[in-house]
Scaffold this active site. Structure first.
Site, PDB file in Angstrom:
ATOM      1  N   LEU A 188       0.906  -1.154   0.000  1.00 36.62           N
ATOM      2  CA  LEU A 188       0.000   0.000   0.000  1.00 36.62           C
ATOM      3  C   LEU A 188       0.937   1.192   0.000  1.00 36.62           C
ATOM      4  O   LEU A 188       1.844   1.264   0.832  1.00 36.62           O
ATOM      5  CB  LEU A 188      -0.865   0.028   1.263  1.00 36.62           C
ATOM      6  CG  LEU A 188      -2.259  -0.600   1.233  1.00 36.62           C
ATOM      7  CD1 LEU A 188      -2.892  -0.492   2.614  1.00 36.62           C
ATOM      8  CD2 LEU A 188      -3.153   0.022   0.177  1.00 36.62           C
ATOM      9  N   ASP A 189       0.761   2.132  -0.921  1.00 28.13           N
ATOM     10  CA  ASP A 189       1.733   3.223  -0.986  1.00 28.13           C
ATOM     11  C   ASP A 189       1.662   4.115   0.254  1.00 28.13           C
ATOM     12  O   ASP A 189       0.706   4.065   1.032  1.00 28.13           O
ATOM     13  CB  ASP A 189       1.614   4.022  -2.292  1.00 28.13           C
ATOM     14  CG  ASP A 189       0.266   4.697  -2.473  1.00 28.13           C
ATOM     15  OD1 ASP A 189      -0.522   4.703  -1.515  1.00 28.13           O
ATOM     16  OD2 ASP A 189       0.006   5.223  -3.567  1.00 28.13           O
ATOM     17  N   LYS A 190       2.684   4.923   0.440  1.00 32.84           N
ATOM     18  CA  LYS A 190       2.867   5.698   1.674  1.00 32.84           C
ATOM     19  C   LYS A 190       1.661   6.566   2.036  1.00 32.84           C
ATOM     20  O   LYS A 190       1.250   6.603   3.200  1.00 32.84           O
ATOM     21  CB  LYS A 190       4.129   6.554   1.553  1.00 32.84           C
ATOM     22  CG  LYS A 190       4.561   7.212   2.847  1.00 32.84           C
ATOM     23  CD  LYS A 190       5.912   7.883   2.679  1.00 32.84           C
ATOM     24  CE  LYS A 190       6.372   8.509   3.992  1.00 32.84           C
ATOM     25  NZ  LYS A 190       7.720   9.107   3.876  1.00 32.84           N
TER      26      LYS A 190
END
Length: 242
Positions: free
Chosen positions: A106-108
């Site tokens: 899951l991206d930042k």
């Protein structure tokens, strides 16, 4: 006759919970895995009687008990096991007493459900089936949603070098929608929205296959035995069509 007690080194590292097979291959290719004091070659077979080390660390030979966590990742935490480079990483945040690694990403700026485990085999199964299992998200955007936006998003838009697969999209509020993907392209939802001149302001994953997000932000729980059983059944079915 082949010795049934021997296992390929990448599978062995996966089974004892050290890393995924893919990561094991990278470690072997870069000469960081030793078997009985010698650099391991790709495809070599080993048993618990072999002395195996990675990066100079001797591994515990008995198979670790597998753990499976469902974690509600907060914004700002990075899904990486590289704790030396990225200080705001998922491993240090959870601080689990055993070595574990996230399945997928899951991206930042995103939040929500992600699995962590020390079972490299299930990682491989999920990665192999990544284009067959459902992931559900709640997404907020920077301006009111139109019927045209929902229609185009549902039917596929250019993303990187391909076109996104048809998917379920439903508007839930003026600036919010639910989307269910069976694809795993890099930053897919953000890129899809950007193509249609929308900007994602909040993205939360609320389900992976049969597992729903049901813990508070920053908290985790163990997967239940019945959840794990269903998960493995779904992965078995999707591998037949992968």
């Amino acid at each position: 006759m082949e010795n049934p007690s021997l296992t390929r080194i990448n599978k062995y590292l996966s089974e004892i919970g050290y890393c995924s097979r893919r990561e094991a291959d990278r470690l072997i290719e870069t000469g960081r895995v030793l078997v009985n004091g010698k650099k391991a070659e790709m495809g070599i077979k080993v048993s618990p009687d072999h002395k195996i080390s990675v990066n100079g660390e001797m591994l515990n030979q008995p198979k670790n008990k597998n753990v499976y966590l469902a974690f509600n990742k907060p914004k700002g935490i990075v899904c990486t096991t590289n704790t030396d480079v990225e200080k705001e990483n998922i491993i240090d945040f959870i601080n689990y007493p055993k070595r574990i690694f996230p399945i997928g990403r899951l991206d930042k700026p995103s939040e929500g459900l992600i699995f962590l485990t020390n079972d490299g085999d299930i990682v491989n199964k999920i990665l192999r089936a990544r284009n067959n299992h459902e992931k559900e998200y709640i997404v907020k955007v920077n301006k009111p949603i139109t019927k045209d936006f929902i229609y185009k998003l549902s039917n596929g838009v250019p993303v990187m070098d391909t076109v996104s697969r048809k998917c379920f999209v439903k508007q839930t509020h003026k600036n919010q929608f639910k989307i269910i993907l069976t694809q795993g392209l890099n930053r897919q939802i953000r890129r899809m929205c950007e193509y249609l001149n929308y900007k994602v302001t909040n993205l939360k994953r609320v389900r992976i296959m049969n597992i729903k997000l049901d813990v508070k932000v920053g908290k985790w729980r163990y997967l239940k035995p019945e959840e794990l059983k269903t998960l493995n059944q779904l992965l078995s079915e999707s591998s037949k069509t992968a």
